[in-house]
Design a protein around this motif. Sequence first.
Motif, mmCIF file in Angstrom:
data_model
loop_
_atom_site.group_PDB
_atom_site.id
_atom_site.type_symbol
_atom_site.label_atom_id
_atom_site.label_comp_id
_atom_site.label_asym_id
_atom_site.label_seq_id
_atom_site.Cartn_x
_atom_site.Cartn_y
_atom_site.Cartn_z
ATOM 1 N N LEU A 5 0.776 -1.197 0.051
ATOM 2 C CA LEU A 5 -0.018 -0.100 -0.004
ATOM 3 C C LEU A 5 0.799 1.067 0.066
ATOM 4 O O LEU A 5 1.654 1.503 0.991
ATOM 5 C CB LEU A 5 -0.848 0.121 0.871
ATOM 6 N N TYR A 6 0.894 1.942 -1.242
ATOM 7 C CA TYR A 6 2.040 2.968 -1.354
ATOM 8 C C TYR A 6 1.208 4.344 -1.051
ATOM 9 O O TYR A 6 0.192 4.645 -1.745
ATOM 10 C CB TYR A 6 2.659 3.138 -2.696
ATOM 11 N N ARG A 7 1.652 5.051 0.067
ATOM 12 C CA ARG A 7 1.226 6.383 0.178
ATOM 13 C C ARG A 7 2.292 7.449 0.028
ATOM 14 O O ARG A 7 3.206 7.350 1.179
ATOM 15 C CB ARG A 7 0.443 6.470 1.501
ATOM 16 N N THR A 59 -2.667 4.571 -2.467
ATOM 17 C CA THR A 59 -3.824 5.103 -1.261
ATOM 18 C C THR A 59 -3.505 6.764 -0.987
ATOM 19 O O THR A 59 -3.135 6.797 0.259
ATOM 20 C CB THR A 59 -3.980 4.339 -0.460
ATOM 21 N N TRP A 61 -3.238 10.551 0.118
ATOM 22 C CA TRP A 61 -4.024 11.573 0.862
ATOM 23 C C TRP A 61 -5.091 12.253 -0.066
ATOM 24 O O TRP A 61 -6.129 12.743 -0.022
ATOM 25 C CB TRP A 61 -3.391 12.378 1.719
ATOM 26 N N THR A 208 -1.386 -7.799 8.012
ATOM 27 C CA THR A 208 -0.515 -6.522 7.969
ATOM 28 C C THR A 208 0.828 -7.050 8.702
ATOM 29 O O THR A 208 0.815 -7.509 9.758
ATOM 30 C CB THR A 208 -1.127 -5.454 8.130
ATOM 31 N N SER A 214 2.390 -1.235 4.522
ATOM 32 C CA SER A 214 2.574 0.192 3.842
ATOM 33 C C SER A 214 3.761 0.920 3.547
ATOM 34 O O SER A 214 4.724 0.513 4.534
ATOM 35 C CB SER A 214 1.817 1.002 5.108
ATOM 36 N N ASP A 216 5.898 4.334 2.526
ATOM 37 C CA ASP A 216 5.648 5.819 2.093
ATOM 38 C C ASP A 216 6.847 6.220 1.043
ATOM 39 O O ASP A 216 7.471 5.567 0.537
ATOM 40 C CB ASP A 216 5.708 6.538 3.450
ATOM 41 N N ARG A 222 5.966 0.163 7.309
ATOM 42 C CA ARG A 222 4.793 -0.014 8.420
ATOM 43 C C ARG A 222 3.980 -1.253 7.912
ATOM 44 O O ARG A 222 3.697 -1.465 6.993
ATOM 45 C CB ARG A 222 4.222 1.265 8.766
ATOM 46 N N CYS A 224 0.766 -1.383 8.420
ATOM 47 C CA CYS A 224 -0.347 -0.484 7.965
ATOM 48 C C CYS A 224 -0.160 0.709 8.103
ATOM 49 O O CYS A 224 0.497 1.394 8.857
ATOM 50 C CB CYS A 224 -1.655 -1.136 8.129
ATOM 51 N N HIS A 225 -1.266 1.691 7.441
ATOM 52 C CA HIS A 225 -1.305 3.010 7.521
ATOM 53 C C HIS A 225 -1.684 3.386 9.136
ATOM 54 O O HIS A 225 -1.185 4.330 9.283
ATOM 55 C CB HIS A 225 -2.440 3.612 6.704
ATOM 56 N N PHE A 226 -2.157 2.537 9.821
ATOM 57 C CA PHE A 226 -2.773 2.756 11.118
ATOM 58 C C PHE A 226 -1.968 2.309 12.365
ATOM 59 O O PHE A 226 -2.258 2.704 13.449
ATOM 60 C CB PHE A 226 -4.091 2.286 11.447
#
Length: 311
Positions: A5-7, A59, A61, A208, A214, A216, A222, A224-226
Amino acid sequence: MLSLLYRGRLASCNYDCPYCPFAKRKDDRATLKQDAAELARFVDWLRGQPEGRFNLLFTPWGEALTRRHYRDAIITLSHWPQVARVAVQTNLSNSPQWLAAANPDRVSLWCSFHPEETPRAGFLQRVQQLQALGVRHSIGMVGIRRFFGEMAALRQQLPPGTYLWINAYHDEGRRYYSAAELAWLGQIDPWFALNHQAPPSLGAPCVTGERVLSVDGNGDIRRCHFVPAVLGNLYQPALANPLQTRACPNRRCDCYIGHAHRPDLPFQQAFGLGTLGRIPEVFHWQAPADWQPAPPAPPSPSSRVIRLVAY
């Protein structure tokens, strides 16, 4: 297969939704240039990886598909053997015709409809373009009461095989919905109840940190994002913390991006390879026999019986 999941640092959006903290935020040129460079580094890293290993979700912002570097990256990745599927979250404000250059078998779009930002007719035209291109997609909305009419109309106008997901609105508390509204929303989205009131997460199993990571823009990994703890860096030769099964450390996980990876919930089985694009393996919506275009109105304060008790 490993899901990434790339942010990146992109946070700008062309919409002004009042329920979104990033509405109408503008990244300066330096930020956009750095975001493009970091995305290029991520794509280049994927080029050197084994074939068929990765399932990807962008994903951000902000809104990615108004930016050419994201569109180009998705087209490129869709043709590489390293990538089984590449998905992206988008408000679908940009014409999807650029996807004609992509491999439609490997691209999916997680689309959100914001009725105060764009007319339904125009949005549906872009959905029809996705269908003509053969690109998998799901459509969703935020479950705010003033949107219920648009929600019902959209559901009736979408093909039965297109999943319309509803994100629960929590800004006014978890008692925002009446029982009748919850039942009505569940007729549209069969998984709505889990978004509205997901089971407690603390200690629950989650893939996860094992099969989902995740990433960045710096390459920091990480689970996950959370969960803020950094496990290592994608561009370093070894992870500081090896991939392994980890129980969720958070009290609750309301977001689909997080709880979709809990094996004790139905998403992994129902969505399969479409999990990152929020697309069920098999879906067919049929209006229930008692379907109404809107749920029964909640009782107004003036209609409630008030009992005064003297002590």
